[in-house]
Design an enzyme around this catalytic site. Structure first.
Site, mmCIF file in Angstrom:
data_model
loop_
_atom_site.group_PDB
_atom_site.id
_atom_site.type_symbol
_atom_site.label_atom_id
_atom_site.label_comp_id
_atom_site.label_asym_id
_atom_site.label_seq_id
_atom_site.Cartn_x
_atom_site.Cartn_y
_atom_site.Cartn_z
ATOM 1 C CG ASP A 1 -1.967 4.633 -1.684
ATOM 2 O OD1 ASP A 1 -2.486 4.437 -2.803
ATOM 3 O OD2 ASP A 1 -2.128 3.603 -0.661
ATOM 4 C CB SER B 1 -1.052 -0.054 1.075
ATOM 5 O OG SER B 1 -1.853 1.017 1.269
ATOM 6 C CG HIS B 2 0.221 3.864 3.468
ATOM 7 N ND1 HIS B 2 -0.516 2.809 3.461
ATOM 8 C CD2 HIS B 2 0.642 4.175 4.671
ATOM 9 C CE1 HIS B 2 -0.924 2.544 4.817
ATOM 10 N NE2 HIS B 2 0.013 3.351 5.343
ATOM 11 C CE LYS C 1 -7.489 2.177 1.737
ATOM 12 N NZ LYS C 1 -8.014 0.992 2.842
ATOM 13 C CG ASP D 1 -5.771 1.622 -1.600
ATOM 14 O OD1 ASP D 1 -4.813 2.224 -1.463
ATOM 15 O OD2 ASP D 1 -6.035 0.488 -0.684
ATOM 16 N NE ARG D 2 -4.096 3.801 2.567
ATOM 17 C CZ ARG D 2 -3.992 3.666 4.021
ATOM 18 N NH1 ARG D 2 -3.781 4.882 4.679
ATOM 19 N NH2 ARG D 2 -3.860 2.524 4.357
ATOM 20 C CG ASP E 1 -2.589 0.057 -3.007
ATOM 21 O OD1 ASP E 1 -2.362 1.089 -2.417
ATOM 22 O OD2 ASP E 1 -3.315 -0.868 -2.557
#
Length: 583
Positions: free
Chosen positions: A299, A123-124, A399, A303-304, A301
């Site tokens: 981010d 992720s982030h 998300k 999703d944010r 991936d």
């Protein structure tokens, strides 16, 4: 080519318990002998045979370091486990929301549909040889595996003794679109490499009015900047914002995906998205250049998301509330109305006020997108969000950062239908937010993150806060001793959630102190890092007096911040005089 299947002996490896975001560790941990293989096989063993034998699986991610090796390992193990075909995004790239979309929407040439997929992302968190890697499994609905599956995966990692693998299967070229076909003991096995953006772009065009957004982006009154932070969002940015919507190439920032994210920390907030923050006029020094009207970041991936106006920051809590308040008029997908809205418990109550005003079903859930997914699968929720820069809807079960950006551009296009032509002034991001505050009130809000804290000390801090809750009168004496201008605590608890869909109960989801004036303090341990513990402190003050919604956030929240830090004994337990990140 014909491949053979061999069994490799292995033994359990400690610390392979996946959290709500999957398994995340340092790359060096994943490179240990059999570490990744154990987790993948434990996942296959946790699924029903129909989800594996003869099935179609998606395997892709954000392209971070070790992804290429991991994809090849998973392909060989999928073949050995009887999977019929594996779909891989070109160069291993698929954003987390795109994986969800592909699982839900894509059909193969023979009509095949994916039953699930492995997403390779942390992720982030940073990427690179000394940084983080991660893996998680998403189910046939496109959402993260539920706890019943992740618990099975974990139990399997503690007892695994062997795994099958097609060692002689050649390395598949994942840089070229096409199908590689093989024959094994169980029959045919295909690996299809496909365009990373096609399915996702098609879905976005079915949700939003691209023509109205194109008109906004082409207006001389409007300017735009999108920062992918060298994450996988770069694989979609040029296609959507330049090719489909006509934005200038110069509006894209850090949109070339890199396995180490360019050496940066791909977390879209005011601390780490420094280049975008400076360009939007929110940096510490004046660049002398007029900022764009609208800016956004993603981010690793994708999703944010972070939403910015010219010299103006939109909190994620306000963002989801504003999207919900404007969705029906601005976004064609929601033209018939919203089924309901939901937020994670630590997220501010801005969405609650919108839901009450619009008479919408409202849900407060623990942190973790799977809780939203349950509501969506049951047709109970259309728009949802969390304070950690995650926003989404029921178009997928993750998300979705680019979706949120397109939602904001849709709202801006809708608000400016009459202003783009002629001399009328543009309705800006700041205008929209301030009008929202005037209508619904303002939830002053901040989050303090204390990253990589000693896990033992973090646990002691949380135990201290729970112990304090046994006597609210004593807590109030302490509060008044710290700041006499802070309201009394009315109640305090550990948040517990009973899922209205399946009846499951989630306990110990965060420690809450609720004040008589609607203020809140929330303390929670986060599981998104790869080592140590992260303590997250959430501070919220509601102000419904329209004449008082224009204060600086730090000024409005200062009394509560004092109370939170001293009540929790944050410095005493953590040794930290300041948080790692403030958002």
């Amino acid at each position: 080519m014909v491949f053979k299947v061999s069994l490799v002996s292995t033994s359990p490896i400690d610390g392979q318990k996946p959290g709500t975001s999957g398994l995340r560790k340092k790359v060096k941990v994943f490179k240990q002998p059999n570490y990744l293989q154990n987790f993948v096989q434990s996942t296959f063993n946790a699924l029903t045979p129909a989800k594996v034998k003869g099935a179609t699986l998606v395997v892709s991610g954000d392209g971070r370091y070790y992804s290429n090796d991991a994809v090849q390992i998973i392909i060989k193990m999928a073949a050995a486990n009887g999977v019929r075909r594996v779909w891989v995004g070109k160069n291993t790239l698929l954003s987390t929301p795109a994986v969800s979309a592909v699982i839900r929407e894509r059909s193969g040439a023979d009509g095949s549909k994916a039953t699930g997929g492995f997403i390779l992302t942390a992720s982030h968190n940073p990427g690179g040889p000394t940084e983080d890697f991660g893996i998680k499994y998403n189910m046939g609905n496109g959402g993260p595996a539920p706890e019943s599956i992740t618990d099975k995966i974990y139990e399997n990692t503690k007892t695994i003794k062997e795994y099958p693998i097609a060692e002689d299967l050649p390395i598949v070229d994942i840089s070229a679109i096409g199908v590689s076909s093989f024959e094994g003991p169980g029959g045919k096995f295909d690996v299809e490499v496909f365009d990373s953006a096609d399915d996702y772009v098609k879905l976005m065009k079915s949700i939003f009015d691209f023509e109205s957004i194109r008109k906004l982006l082409s207006s001389p009154k409007f300017s735009f900047c999108y920062d992918a932070m060298h994450g996988v969002a770069g694989a979609y940015a040029h296609r959507i914002f330049v090719e489909e919507l006509g934005s200038q190439e110069s509006s894209l920032l850090n949109c070339v995906p890199k396995e180490d994210f360019g050496g940066g920390h791909p977390d879209p907030n005011l601390t780490y998205a420094k280049e975008l923050v400076a360009r939007m006029g929110l940096g510490k020094s004046d660049t002398g250049v007029e900022p764009p009207e609208f800016g956004a970041a993603a981010d690793g991936d994708a999703d944010r998301n972070m939403i910015l106006g010219k010299r103006f920051f939109v909190t994620p809590s306000d963002s989801v509330a504003i999207i919900a308040a404007n969705a029906v008029g601005a976004i064609p997908y929601f033209s018939t109305g919203l089924k309901g809205v939901a937020r994670s418990m630590p997220t501010s109550a801005a969405l609650d006020v919108v839901a009450k005003s619009l008479n919408l079903k409202f849900f407060e859930v623990p942190t973790g997108w799977k809780f939203f997914g349950n509501l969506m699968d049951a047709g109970m929720c259309s728009v949802c969000g969390e304070e950690s820069f995650g926003t989404g809807s029921d178009h997928i079960r993750e998300k979705d950062g680019i979706w949120a950006v397109l939602a904001w551009l849709s709202i801006l296009a809708h608000k400016n239908k009459e202003t783009l032509d002629g001399d009328a002034e543009l309705v800006t991001v700041e205008d929209i937010v301030r009008k929202h505050w005037a209508t619904y009130g303002r939830h002053y809000y901040t989050r303090y993150d204390y990253e990589n804290v000693d896990a033992g000390k973090a646990k002691e801090l949380m135990e201290h806060l729970v112990k304090l809750q046994s006597s609210i009168p004593e807590v109030n004496k302490m509060v008044k001793g710290i700041r006499s201008d802070v309201s009394n605590v009315s109640s305090a608890d550990e948040f517990e959630y009973k899922d209205p869909v399946d009846g499951s109960i989630s306990k110990h989801q965060g420690i809450r102190y609720l004040f008589e004036d609607g203020s809140r303090l929330v303390f929670r341990l986060s599981g998104t890092g790869s080592e140590g513990a992260t303590i997250r402190l959430y501070i919220e003050q509601y102000e419904k007096d329209a004449s008082k919604t224009g204060r600086e956030s730090h000024e409005a929240l200062s009394p509560l911040v004092d109370v939170a830090l001293k009540l929790s004994k944050m410095e005493e337990f953590t040794g930290r005089s300041a948080p790692t990140v403030i958002t």
